[in-house]
Motif scaffolding. Structure first.
Motif, PDB file in Angstrom:
ATOM      1  N   LYS A   1       9.027 -10.665   5.332  1.00 31.19           N
ATOM      2  CA  LYS A   1       9.062  -9.636   4.244  1.00 31.19           C
ATOM      3  C   LYS A   1      10.157  -8.698   4.175  1.00 31.19           C
ATOM      4  O   LYS A   1      10.573  -8.308   5.229  1.00 31.19           O
ATOM      5  CB  LYS A   1       7.777  -9.129   4.425  1.00 31.19           C
ATOM      6  CG  LYS A   1       7.521  -8.050   3.202  1.00 31.19           C
ATOM      7  CD  LYS A   1       6.253  -7.213   3.354  1.00 31.19           C
ATOM      8  CE  LYS A   1       6.176  -6.128   2.722  1.00 31.19           C
ATOM      9  NZ  LYS A   1       4.668  -5.376   2.641  1.00 31.19           N
TER      10      LYS A   1
ATOM     11  N   GLY B   1      10.397  -6.991   0.950  1.00 34.26           N
ATOM     12  CA  GLY B   1      10.181  -6.048  -0.119  1.00 34.26           C
ATOM     13  C   GLY B   1       8.775  -6.812  -0.802  1.00 34.26           C
ATOM     14  O   GLY B   1       8.056  -7.635  -0.336  1.00 34.26           O
TER      15      GLY B   1
ATOM     16  N   TYR C   1       1.134   5.987   3.858  1.00 34.91           N
ATOM     17  CA  TYR C   1       0.260   5.974   2.398  1.00 34.91           C
ATOM     18  C   TYR C   1      -1.143   6.875   2.772  1.00 34.91           C
ATOM     19  O   TYR C   1      -1.384   7.453   1.857  1.00 34.91           O
ATOM     20  CB  TYR C   1      -0.236   4.576   2.188  1.00 34.91           C
ATOM     21  CG  TYR C   1       0.926   3.710   1.699  1.00 34.91           C
ATOM     22  CD1 TYR C   1       2.030   4.068   0.688  1.00 34.91           C
ATOM     23  CD2 TYR C   1       1.222   2.542   2.602  1.00 34.91           C
ATOM     24  CE1 TYR C   1       2.988   3.302   0.292  1.00 34.91           C
ATOM     25  CE2 TYR C   1       2.460   1.613   1.953  1.00 34.91           C
ATOM     26  CZ  TYR C   1       3.329   2.046   1.056  1.00 34.91           C
ATOM     27  OH  TYR C   1       4.240   1.270   0.418  1.00 34.91           O
TER      28      TYR C   1
ATOM     29  N   ILE D   1      -0.196   0.984  -4.096  1.00 33.92           N
ATOM     30  CA  ILE D   1      -0.801   1.043  -2.751  1.00 33.92           C
ATOM     31  C   ILE D   1      -0.981   2.722  -2.508  1.00 33.92           C
ATOM     32  O   ILE D   1      -2.355   3.016  -1.866  1.00 33.92           O
ATOM     33  CB  ILE D   1       0.053   0.678  -1.689  1.00 33.92           C
ATOM     34  CG1 ILE D   1       0.789  -0.743  -1.826  1.00 33.92           C
ATOM     35  CG2 ILE D   1      -0.174   0.760  -0.343  1.00 33.92           C
ATOM     36  CD1 ILE D   1       1.635  -1.275  -1.113  1.00 33.92           C
TER      37      ILE D   1
HETATM   38  P1  ADP Z   1      10.590  -3.787  -3.888  1.00 32.95           P
HETATM   39  O1  ADP Z   1      10.006  -5.142  -4.017  1.00 32.95           O
HETATM   40  O2  ADP Z   1      11.389  -3.359  -5.208  1.00 32.95           O
HETATM   41  O3  ADP Z   1      11.044  -3.453  -2.337  1.00 32.95           O
HETATM   42  P2  ADP Z   1       7.764  -2.847  -4.130  1.00 32.95           P
HETATM   43  O4  ADP Z   1       7.165  -1.525  -4.436  1.00 32.95           O
HETATM   44  O5  ADP Z   1       7.340  -3.914  -5.215  1.00 32.95           O
HETATM   45  O6  ADP Z   1       9.238  -2.734  -4.047  1.00 32.95           O
HETATM   46  O7  ADP Z   1       7.098  -3.624  -2.741  1.00 32.95           O
HETATM   47  C1  ADP Z   1       7.746  -2.808  -1.541  1.00 32.95           C
HETATM   48  C2  ADP Z   1       6.798  -3.736  -0.630  1.00 32.95           C
HETATM   49  O8  ADP Z   1       7.697  -3.305   0.666  1.00 32.95           O
HETATM   50  C3  ADP Z   1       5.516  -2.705  -0.289  1.00 32.95           C
HETATM   51  O9  ADP Z   1       4.543  -3.516   0.443  1.00 32.95           O
HETATM   52  C4  ADP Z   1       6.164  -1.452   0.524  1.00 32.95           C
HETATM   53  O10 ADP Z   1       5.140  -0.948   1.543  1.00 32.95           O
HETATM   54  C5  ADP Z   1       6.927  -2.251   1.710  1.00 32.95           C
HETATM   55  N1  ADP Z   1       8.203  -1.599   2.165  1.00 32.95           N
HETATM   56  C6  ADP Z   1       9.370  -1.208   1.628  1.00 32.95           C
HETATM   57  N2  ADP Z   1      10.070  -0.624   2.615  1.00 32.95           N
HETATM   58  C7  ADP Z   1       9.503  -0.563   3.744  1.00 32.95           C
HETATM   59  C8  ADP Z   1       9.774  -0.253   5.144  1.00 32.95           C
HETATM   60  N3  ADP Z   1      10.979   0.388   5.306  1.00 32.95           N
HETATM   61  N4  ADP Z   1       8.821  -0.344   5.967  1.00 32.95           N
HETATM   62  C9  ADP Z   1       7.563  -1.091   5.913  1.00 32.95           C
HETATM   63  N5  ADP Z   1       7.227  -1.517   4.510  1.00 32.95           N
HETATM   64  C10 ADP Z   1       8.208  -1.335   3.630  1.00 32.95           C
END
Ligand code: ADP
Length: 474
Positions: A18, A20, A360, A381
């Motif tokens: 993962k 994003g 969160y 979230i």
């Molecule tokens: P994008 O896909 O544009 O990055 P989204 O809001 O659709 O943004 O999703 C981001 C996801 O990635 C969420 O689950 C968020 O909690 C997670 N996330 C983003 N940055 C971090 C980080 N630095 N550490 C942990 N989780 C992250």
């Protein structure tokens, strides 16, 4: 009646890999769709994926793909989790890298080869398994519909979802030959994009349906401001373009059962224990002060420049700010300077799923000044975890966060603080509203509780996908 079969293709899927929101979607949407379809999900077997932990086993099926004079052996691996079959594509060029797409400063130079290999492997899988629907996501799997045409594989319906139009998979003309695609596709109507090749453009042309991740973004990408150069092309195909709002996996993102939290919670008193614990872990002081949090990629898209500008003001205010993000080095340095200057700002520059859940759960407000936002999951979230989102009303934020001044207890919508212009003044004004709202505890609590009970699940949106699948099958 046996279920129809669906192959869902993505370059990242939680919990395997993962970076994003795509990974969250590629985990949760297939799960919801599996109530109606037999679903397999295909992704690369990156070196970071723990094969033992997930019970991933090698399949006997393999194939050879010759690209640019080299023969690549593709092995397939698989596991089953929660009723979904996960199929992993392994070949060293694609998988044996430190990062998924590139280092924090730039993408890997051979990404065209890496992801072309993934697309060829998917097509080989389709050839042997006969899925009814193939659902591709973003540029990394965007060549599949074109390759099905090139390889003359008929009868497969394809859907392509744009999660972020800012990343289109654009490579030099020379890459065309290296990835084994016929010159006949290098036309303005298909792959060609200002003399280069564009993976996403091929999918928009060849997929039976194109979707994107919110109704507002589906409209915005038809404009010069948000279309990233494809606005005219998308407008040409607008009859097959649909916007469907993403949802959350509500089993995973539930404060009451969240194993990442020391204090899983249902009430605001319990939520406060998480805030207390988080402040203790940092040098931030003052449980009564509002805590503003940010979680996300440190990129221009997420409005980090705006955030940095307002932090200069928040540094002198009676509040705390906690930031978690990774990416761009320039932003990291700027933010580090601010943490040294102001005691009420805490920044962590890493990717940490557990810490993100703790943020969160601890935050009173969630800051999201994105310049553009295809959908965004973090605002949903945060609402689910009792933090009020302060958002620039754009793309999916427009469709998921509604102005608290029009709060209606009986509405199923989530409410937050919205601003319409991405300027420092507008963002600061929204933050002033946040302070005022926080001071009227009763009003604040009412909105938070309402948001925590909103339905951000995939149920309704998955039905819309099923309707689209039925439309192309029929
Ligand atoms: P994008 O896909 O544009 O990055 P989204 O809001 O659709 O943004 O999703 C981001 C996801 O990635 C969420 O689950 C968020 O909690 C997670 N996330 C983003 N940055 C971090 C980080 N630095 N550490 C942990 N989780 C992250």
């Amino acid at each position: 009646m046996t279920k129809q079969s669906l192959l869902f293709c993505a370059s990242e899927v939680y919990p395997f890999a993962k970076t994003g929101g795509l990974a969250d979607v590629a985990y949760a949407l297939p799960k919801e769709l599996s109530k109606s379809y037999g679903v397999d999900v295909v992704l690369p077997l990156y070196q970071s994926i723990d094969r033992n932990k997930f019970g991933i086993k090698k399949l006997s099926q393999s194939c050879k793909i010759k690209l640019d004079g080299k023969t690549h052996i593709i092995e397939l691996y698989a596991t089953v989790m929660e009723g979904i079959g996960y199929i992993f594509v392994y070949t060293p060029v694609l998988c044996d890298r430190e990062f998924l797409y590139g280092t924090p400063s730039s993408g890997y130079e051979d990404n065209h080869i890496r992801f072309a290999l993934l697309n060829y492997a998917i097509v080989d899988l389709i050839r042997s398994s006969k899925y009814d629907i193939v659902h591709c996501n973003d540029w990394q799997t965007a060549l599949v519909p074109l390759l099905l045409d090139q390889e003359k594989i008929d009868g497969i319906k394809t859907v392509f979802t744009i999660h972020n139009l800012a990343f289109q998979g654009i490579f030099s003309y020379q890459a065309l030959q290296k990835i084994g695609i016929s010159e006949k596709y290098f036309t303005m109507e298909c792959l060609e994009f200002y003399g280069q090749i564009n993976f996403m453009k091929a999918a928009i042309c060849y997929a039976d349906l194109v979707t994107t991740v919110s109704p507002s973004y589906a409209q915005e990408i038809l404009t010069h401001e948000f279309g990233c150069g494809l606005e005219g092309y998308l407008t040409h195909y607008k009859e097959k373009l649909h916007g469907i709002l993403n949802g959350l996996d509500i089993d995973f993102f539930t404060p009451k059962t969240d194993l990442f939290l020391s204090y899983p919670f249902e009430t605001l008193t319990q939520k406060n224990l998480n805030k207390k614990e988080f402040l203790k872990k940092t040098s931030l002081k003052g449980i009564k002060k509002p805590l503003f949090v940010f979680v996300g990629r440190m990129t221009n898209q997420k409005g980090i420049e705006l955030l940095i500008e307002v932090l200069e003001d928040l540094g002198n205010e009676n509040c705390n700010v906690a930031i978690l993000g990774d990416g761009n080095e320039y932003y990291t340095k700027e933010l580090l300077n601010l943490t040294q200057k102001y005691k009420n700002i805490d920044c962590r520059f890493t990717y940490d799923e557990k810490l993100s859940h703790q943020l969160y759960a601890s935050g009173d407000f969630f800051l999201m000044p994105s310049l553009f936002e295809p959908c965004g999951l973090t605002q949903m979230i945060s609402m689910r975890y009792g933090a009020i989102a302060v958002v620039h009303s754009v793309g999916g934020l427009k469709d998921s966060v509604f102005d608290y001044k029009k709060f209606d207890t009986n509405s199923p919508k989530g409410y937050g603080i919205v601003f319409t212009q991405p300027t420092k003044e507008a963002f600061l004004d929204a933050i002033t509203q946040a302070f005022d709202l926080y001071a009227t505890k009763k009003e604040y609590n009412k909105i938070v509780k309402h948001n925590m009970n909103c339905d951000f699940s995939w149920e309704e949106s998955a039905k819309l996908y099923i309707n689209l699948y039925n439309q192309i099958k029929g």
